[in-house]
Design an enzyme around this catalytic site. Sequence first.
Site, PDB file in Angstrom:
ATOM      1  N   TYR A  75      21.316  61.447  33.412  1.00 50.16           N
ATOM      2  CA  TYR A  75      21.586  61.937  32.292  1.00 50.16           C
ATOM      3  C   TYR A  75      21.384  63.253  32.936  1.00 50.16           C
ATOM      4  CZ  TYR A  75      20.467  58.408  29.408  1.00 50.16           C
ATOM      5  OH  TYR A  75      20.074  56.996  28.423  1.00 50.16           O
ATOM      6  N   GLY A 226      27.379  54.614  15.133  1.00 52.46           N
ATOM      7  CA  GLY A 226      28.626  52.897  14.423  1.00 52.46           C
ATOM      8  C   GLY A 226      29.202  53.133  15.118  1.00 52.46           C
ATOM      9  N   THR A 235      30.476  58.293  13.841  1.00 51.35           N
ATOM     10  CA  THR A 235      31.681  57.561  13.359  1.00 51.35           C
ATOM     11  C   THR A 235      31.760  58.807  12.028  1.00 51.35           C
ATOM     12  OG1 THR A 235      32.233  55.877  12.020  1.00 51.35           O
ATOM     13  CG2 THR A 235      29.765  56.298  12.230  1.00 51.35           C
TER      14      THR A 235
END
Length: 304
Positions: A75, A226, A235
Amino acid sequence: MTSHITSGTISAAASGTWTLGDLSVNRLGFGTMRLPQYGEALVPDAVPRERDQAIRVLRRAVELGVNHIDTAAFYFSPLRSANELVNRALHPYSNDLVVVTKVGPGRDTSGQWLPHATPRQLRGQVEENLRQLGRDHMDVVNLRIVGTDSIAERFGALAELRDAGLIRHLGLSNIHEHQLAEAQAIAPVVCVQNMHGIGATPDQKRLLRVCGEQGIAFVPFYSIAGSGRTAGVTTTDQHGTLHAVARAHGASAAQIRLAWTLHQGPHVLAIPGTGDVDHLAQNVAAGSILLSESELADLNSLSE
C-alpha cells in the site's frame, strides 16, 4: 446527507467485539489502503496525500476506539507508504492495538505489480512489513491469493514463520472455500478477508456463513464501494431503498452499507478506510446503527 449520528464522540466499541485468536478487537476497524494517496488506490500515478493529514486520521481513529488496523507493504504511492504512516502515527503501539498485514502480491518501486511471491519470498515480505512498522512480530498476517491453485506450500511457509515467532496468527485473503480447508489442515486460520457487500453473490454469502460456523472472523473489503468496488471508487448509490433506510436513520448511504455489513453476523468485521477525519468519524459512528429486520430484508434484496 449529513448524518446526525456523526458527532465524532461515538466509539468503535459501539460495534461490538470479536477475537482474532487471542486478540480482542472492536468490529469497526480501519483499512489503510487509501491513506497514502488521493483518488483511486494502488495505481502508479496516484497523488500522495499530505503526511500530516494521514497521521491525524490514524491518531484520531485510535482516539475513537479503533484497535484493528489493516495494512500492507504494497500500500504505497509516490512518497507515501501506509506502513510508514502507521509507524509514524502510532508507534510505540498500545498493547490493545492489533495490526494486520497481508503478503503475497508485490509492487516494484514504480508501483507496478509483480508476480505473486514464492514461499521463499514470503519471508522477505513479512520481514519488510516488520521493518516498516517497527515491530518484532506481526499480530496477524493474511496470505493474499489470486486464483484457485493449491496454497499449501505458501501457507506452510507462513506457518513456519508463525512457529518461529515472527507471526502471532494467520489469515487468508481473496480465497475460495476449498483453499480455506486446505490452509486449516496446516495451521489455524483466524480471519478471512474477501470481497463482500450489499448484492453479494451466492458464493460470497456461503463463504461468510462457513466462516461464522467455524468461528473465523470474516473481514469484507470494498463493503462501501458497491458496484464500483473493483475500481476502488465508491458507487453512486442510486438505490432508492438504500437512500430510504439512510434517511430513516439520519445517516449516509455509506454508513448504512457499513451497518448492513456488521449485521451479517457477530464474526463480521469492517475495515473502511479514508484520508479524511470527518469521514472517519462517520464510518466509526456507523457501528452504532441498528437496522430492523424489515430494513435488512429490503437491503438483502438489492443487487449491484
